[in-house]
Structures are given as C-alpha cells and as structure tokens.
Write a protein that holds these residues in place. Sequence first.
Motif, PDB file in Angstrom:
ATOM      1  N   MET A  38       1.075  -1.241  -0.110  1.00 24.83           N
ATOM      2  CA  MET A  38       0.107   0.013   0.118  1.00 24.83           C
ATOM      3  C   MET A  38       0.665   1.416   0.053  1.00 24.83           C
ATOM      4  O   MET A  38       0.313   2.347  -0.315  1.00 24.83           O
ATOM      5  CB  MET A  38      -0.912  -0.039   1.303  1.00 24.83           C
ATOM      6  N   SER A  45      -0.853 -12.721   8.508  1.00 25.23           N
ATOM      7  CA  SER A  45      -1.396 -12.433   7.221  1.00 25.23           C
ATOM      8  C   SER A  45      -2.119 -10.940   6.998  1.00 25.23           C
ATOM      9  O   SER A  45      -1.903 -10.694   5.941  1.00 25.23           O
ATOM     10  CB  SER A  45      -2.282 -13.675   6.951  1.00 25.23           C
ATOM     11  N   ARG A  46      -2.888 -10.380   7.942  1.00 24.12           N
ATOM     12  CA  ARG A  46      -3.201  -9.257   7.703  1.00 24.12           C
ATOM     13  C   ARG A  46      -2.539  -8.249   7.204  1.00 24.12           C
ATOM     14  O   ARG A  46      -2.830  -6.932   6.968  1.00 24.12           O
ATOM     15  CB  ARG A  46      -4.375  -9.126   8.918  1.00 24.12           C
ATOM     16  N   LEU A  48       0.131  -6.277   3.179  1.00 23.90           N
ATOM     17  CA  LEU A  48       0.259  -5.528   2.171  1.00 23.90           C
ATOM     18  C   LEU A  48       0.806  -4.026   2.868  1.00 23.90           C
ATOM     19  O   LEU A  48       0.579  -2.813   2.153  1.00 23.90           O
ATOM     20  CB  LEU A  48      -0.934  -5.173   1.743  1.00 23.90           C
ATOM     21  N   SER A  49       1.021  -4.365   4.251  1.00 18.83           N
ATOM     22  CA  SER A  49       1.203  -2.843   4.922  1.00 18.83           C
ATOM     23  C   SER A  49       2.278  -2.210   4.573  1.00 18.83           C
ATOM     24  O   SER A  49       2.575  -1.027   4.980  1.00 18.83           O
ATOM     25  CB  SER A  49       1.473  -3.354   6.374  1.00 18.83           C
ATOM     26  N   THR A  91      -5.211 -12.883  -1.296  1.00 17.72           N
ATOM     27  CA  THR A  91      -4.679 -11.455  -1.340  1.00 17.72           C
ATOM     28  C   THR A  91      -5.670 -11.057  -3.003  1.00 17.72           C
ATOM     29  O   THR A  91      -6.315 -10.151  -3.082  1.00 17.72           O
ATOM     30  CB  THR A  91      -3.487 -11.079  -1.415  1.00 17.72           C
ATOM     31  N   GLU A  92      -5.077 -11.704  -3.747  1.00 20.31           N
ATOM     32  CA  GLU A  92      -5.333 -11.581  -5.228  1.00 20.31           C
ATOM     33  C   GLU A  92      -6.870 -11.733  -5.398  1.00 20.31           C
ATOM     34  O   GLU A  92      -7.818 -10.881  -5.793  1.00 20.31           O
ATOM     35  CB  GLU A  92      -4.955 -12.467  -6.244  1.00 20.31           C
ATOM     36  N   THR A 143      -9.408 -11.524  -3.120  1.00 20.68           N
ATOM     37  CA  THR A 143     -10.271 -10.734  -2.380  1.00 20.68           C
ATOM     38  C   THR A 143     -10.182  -9.072  -3.080  1.00 20.68           C
ATOM     39  O   THR A 143     -11.109  -8.690  -3.251  1.00 20.68           O
ATOM     40  CB  THR A 143      -9.740 -10.539  -0.916  1.00 20.68           C
ATOM     41  N   ALA A 144      -9.237  -8.869  -3.680  1.00 24.01           N
ATOM     42  CA  ALA A 144      -8.851  -7.456  -4.361  1.00 24.01           C
ATOM     43  C   ALA A 144      -9.945  -7.694  -5.536  1.00 24.01           C
ATOM     44  O   ALA A 144     -10.763  -6.717  -5.909  1.00 24.01           O
ATOM     45  CB  ALA A 144      -7.613  -7.514  -4.542  1.00 24.01           C
ATOM     46  N   MET A 184      -6.122   2.511  -9.848  1.00 24.23           N
ATOM     47  CA  MET A 184      -6.568   1.520  -8.854  1.00 24.23           C
ATOM     48  C   MET A 184      -6.438   0.124  -9.438  1.00 24.23           C
ATOM     49  O   MET A 184      -5.936  -0.643  -8.912  1.00 24.23           O
ATOM     50  CB  MET A 184      -7.679   1.803  -8.045  1.00 24.23           C
ATOM     51  N   PHE A 225      -3.224  -0.962 -10.229  1.00 26.89           N
ATOM     52  CA  PHE A 225      -2.376  -1.020  -9.199  1.00 26.89           C
ATOM     53  C   PHE A 225      -2.685  -2.468  -8.672  1.00 26.89           C
ATOM     54  O   PHE A 225      -1.784  -3.241  -8.253  1.00 26.89           O
ATOM     55  CB  PHE A 225      -2.931  -0.077  -8.042  1.00 26.89           C
ATOM     56  N   MET A 226      -3.819  -2.991  -8.735  1.00 24.86           N
ATOM     57  CA  MET A 226      -4.184  -4.325  -8.157  1.00 24.86           C
ATOM     58  C   MET A 226      -4.265  -5.403  -9.135  1.00 24.86           C
ATOM     59  O   MET A 226      -4.538  -6.689  -8.873  1.00 24.86           O
ATOM     60  CB  MET A 226      -5.831  -4.119  -7.875  1.00 24.86           C
TER      61      MET A 226
END
Lengths: 339, 339
Positions: free
Chosen positions: A135, A215-216, A219-220, A240-241, A243-244, A275, A278-279
């Motif tokens: 992020m 795991s949370r 992306l920090s 991650t992929e 959920t995004a 966005m 980015f994802m």
Amino acid sequence: MIKIIVDCFGGDHCPEAPVEGALASLAKNPDLSVILTGDESILRKCLEGKTYDASRLEIVDAPEVIGCDEKPTDVVRLKRNSSMMKGIIMLRDRDDIAAMVSTGSTGALVTGALVRLGRIPGVIRPAFCPLLPTMDGGIVGVCDSGANVEVTSAHLRQFAIMASLYLENVYGVKSPRVALLNVGKEAEKGDDMRRDAYRLLSETPSVNFVGNMESRDLLSGRYDVVVADGFSGNVLVKTTEGTALELLKKLKKDIFSRWIYKLGALLMSRMFKDMKAFMNYQNYGGSVLLGTSKVVVKGHGSSKAVAVEKCIEQAYRMEVSRLSGQIETEIGKYEHYEE
Amino acid sequence: MIKIIVDCFGGDHCPEAPVEGALASLAKNPDLSVILTGDESILRKCLEGKTYDASRLEIVDAPEVIGCDEKPTDVVRLKRNSSMMKGIIMLRDRDDIAAMVSTGSTGALVTGALVRLGRIPGVIRPAFCPLLPTMDGGIVGVCDSGANVEVTSAHLRQFAIMASLYLENVYGVKSPRVALLNVGKEAEKGDDMRRDAYRLLSETPSVNFVGNMESRDLLSGRYDVVVADGFSGNVLVKTTEGTALELLKKLKKDIFSRWIYKLGALLMSRMFKDMKAFMNYQNYGGSVLLGTSKVVVKGHGSSKAVAVEKCIEQAYRMEVSRLSGQIETEIGKYEHYEE
C-alpha cells in the motif's frame, strides 16, 4: 546476448500473448534473443505480418499438447515434445540459453524443473517467489507460494536467503526485511516447525529477520519478504488476489446500480483506472522459481502479452544480476541439511 | 430464560463495549439474562445512569487482570479470578448458564475452554468458525481458523460436520456446501493429509462435500463452509480481512488526493458507506468455538458494543437451536478416532 526460451503453449491466451510479449521484449532489449517453443506452423502464422529482428528470434517445433488433467509426472515423462518440456530440456542442455518463461501448468513446470533441470548446489528445494504490491507503493515477495506443500525449518531458512537475494539484486531493495508467516507475532506462536524456523532465521546473518508476520499485514509495506510453507503461502497470495478482485467487481457492480453513482465514478475515472492497474497482478510479472540451476519464471495462466513481457524482463534481470551464483555462495555459508 | 456470561475485560474497548453490548442485547431479548464478569466496582460505575432490567443482570466480581504477554497455560492455571477464567469455571459449574462471550486473548480462551470446560462427547478438537460476507450477499464459515495449528483428516471431517450444523441451524443455510481449502481443485492436490481428508469428506453423508476450494474463491458465494487446518484457515481469514481493510484505506487516501475525486465520492457517499459496512467484520459477529460442551463465542479484540451484541446474539441462537446436542448425535454416527 541473453537468450530466453518462451513457452508459447499452456496459458489462456496462447500463443498470441507469449508471442506478442516476446516481440515487445525483443524491441526493448537489444541484447536479448528469444526461442519460442510450440507448434511451429501455428507460431509462424502468429508471427506473420509482425515486425521484429529475425536474427534474435528462433522457433523450436514442439507440437505435443499437455492436457488440463494430466499428472505432472506423466507430463515430464511422456510429453518431451511439448512446448514446456522441450523448453526445459533445451534449457538444461544448451549453454547459450539463460532462462525460460512459461504460463503453463504450475505442477508440470515445478516437476519438470526439479527432475530435468536440477538445483543450484546446496539448495534443498526450489521455491516460488511471486511479488505483490504494497500500500505504500512498494513490493513484497512471498516465498514459497506453492512449489512445496510440506517444508522443514531448514527449507524456510533457504527460502529466506534466496528471496532476500532476489529482492536485493533484481529489485534494488537494500537489506530486505524478512518475516515468517505465522498465526501471531510472538516467537512461540505456531507449530514446532514454525518455532524452529523462527530460531533458525534469527541466527542467520544473511537474513534481515524481523520476526513473525500475521497475514493481515502482508500489504502494509512493513515487510519485503515473507517466508512460508507452500500451502499457506499459496493461501496468502491467492486470498489477497481473490479478495482484491472480488472487491473490484463489487465496486463496479455497485457503481452501475444507480445513475448518481455512475456520475460520481465518472469524476473519479482516472482514480479507478489507476487503482485497477495497481491491483492487476499482470503488472507485477510472474512467480520466479528460486533455486533451480537456471532461471525459470512462471507467468499466471491468464497472462496477456504485457504480463509475459514482464516475466521475460524478470528472467532477463535475474540473469544479468547473476542471482544463481549469489544464491550458491550464500546458501553455502550454512551447514547443509539433508532433504 | 437463557443466561449468558459476558467477559467484560480483555478487548480494546473494555469494559464499555461489552457492557453496552450486553445492555443492548437485554433490551432486545426478553428471555435473555446476562452475567458480567470483571472488576465489580468498575462495572458498577460503568452501569451508572444506564437503564436496564436489573433482574436480568448479574455482576460477578473477578478483579484479576490478564497481561498481554501471559502464556495461555499460565492464565488458565494462575488467573482463576480473572474475568475470563472465572467465567469459564462458572459456565462449567452452573447448569443455569448457557454460554459465554469474550473479546479477550484467543489463546487463553481456547486453552481455558479445553482444560476447564471440556468437549461435546465424541468431538476430538473444538474449532473456531468465523463468518465472512460473500459477494452475493451471503455468508461463508471457515472452520478451523486458529484453534488447532496441526490437524488430521479426522479432525477436518469433524470440523465439516460441526460447521455444517452451525450454518444450517443457526443461519438457516439448507444443506451447506462444504469445501476443503487446498492449493488446487483436483482431488489429488495438497499433501497426504489433504488427500485423505478429501476422501473422508466424500464418504460422509452428513456433509454436502463439493470438493477442494482454492483460496481466491472464498468470497465467490459458491461455498457455505470451508474446512482447513487452523494455520491456513487463519491465513485465509486474516488475509481476506487485511486485504479488504488495506484497500479501503487506499481508496480513502486516493479520494482525498484530488478535489475532483472528493466531489465524485460525495455523490457516491451512500455507496461507500454501505461498502464499508459490508466489509466491517464487526457486523458479522464473532468466531464461535464449535465442539465445546457449552457455547463459547470469541469476539474480535477490537470489538465495539455492536460487535459484542452480535456475539451475544450468536451465542443465544446457538443455544436456542440446541446445536451441541445435534453435534453430538451427528459426530456419533462416525467411527471415533483417537486423538
């Protein structure tokens, strides 16, 4: 001249995506040459009318097709004339070839690389290391993300060493911060293997170990490398992929549910476009296989031309940075564990 | 009358959130009564000036405080006068109490429940089953999400049976579709334990087993229950929450970067508000512990009053549906495995 094999059959957009990705890479890198593997007649047709430096492009006929349900071991044993297996064997046998890029079956690629290509001396198990965007605009590598569903703490230490060298040499991340994926931050969390890995990593000067990661926090931006067994690493990356992607889909659906939202979204169209880019994992290249004697990069099955081009670029940079030699040196500093 | 203990010390917003959550539940359910555990003088002060039916609220003084770094086994052994341990012991000893809700330490709660409370006959290991919202407006339960970092296929079968009964009886999901978390869809994916679990689940009539699930499909709405070892289940749940939160944060930051985006977002404010609520785990209650002899619900450490209220509602509904008895009956149908 750096020569890279591009497996042109196996992904969802084959052979167009690999061929176009290869041509784009050729145009950008004057010291790159590519070998396309696959059905020669189809490849020739695909190349018709396209402009490229033919002296840097070779086609190797490999017409056998790998079925969706074929077992990796069967593919390796029986499909030597498939675009993937022929590529791996050539990569092993020809000194002039540096690397291979494939968007085909992950299982077949891992098994083929292990059986036919072999490992860097000292490496117990090769491991995948895909990159995800964080992020704060950076990247984080997850190693392993699926090549080894069962691992020991000694494997995890090697994954940490290999992925650190990869991030440092190929992406310029200085002294990458390495975390161990766990169910809590404290050193005693997880099972015995995890506790032992925590200890081993703490005692490894080649690794800038910063502790357990939940795991949370992936992306920090607080971590550059996360080491994990291939099972939970796979869950980490794919969740991650997934959920995004699901949230983007929901956002789109919600926007189209009312005209006032559509109007609002119109004002924000540039932002949403950024966005989405980015994802989009297609923009972050493939999942490199660290630890094989030559460079292998696995692109997503759904890779389009731009994603294949990124994979070729990754392979190129890995070769230029002489990553394999560095992995051998660094791994050699630690006692060798039996497999 | 259904009596539920609310552990009032342990979460980030203690004791206000548990107290207010309990009062809200009392107001809504005339046949509910609550026991608040914790430092009595603080609790009395917290209740001052509030309106509630005092005949349905009891306070049990438990002034000992559990430190952040205390080992779960030490807490269970040494902190019998903490709000959590006193609650668990009362839950065990008093027939008139049905359930307990806590937002305190997960490790202490699991250990305490195992050691002091015990299991439903036949259950090998209790397991957590949090719920996540799916993109089609439904919910999906993940069992286990962290109570057991190491499991066998026999455990996974029991998790599937317990979670199916939970979704069916407490949430009205008919014949819940159960999937096994794995690194691929095919039956032979994963390690030996996973392959064995696949076979066991296929042979279990009490479970509507629909095959392996890749983690990227968790929110797709195609599954009602996902069974997993507590390690990868934990990664699955926390990665989903983490990714959603990070993306929301990014969305907010991006919106505030330009005035035109702010204007657009203004038109979409209702939509963003709904989206935020949709992704807020506080709205989906806590993580119930399935398989303990009495109902235990674990709320997120960051739970506010509304989340605690949801947890109490879950515990209430579990008790009303007589879930424990059903779990005992259904588990009893299958051969008993040794732990």
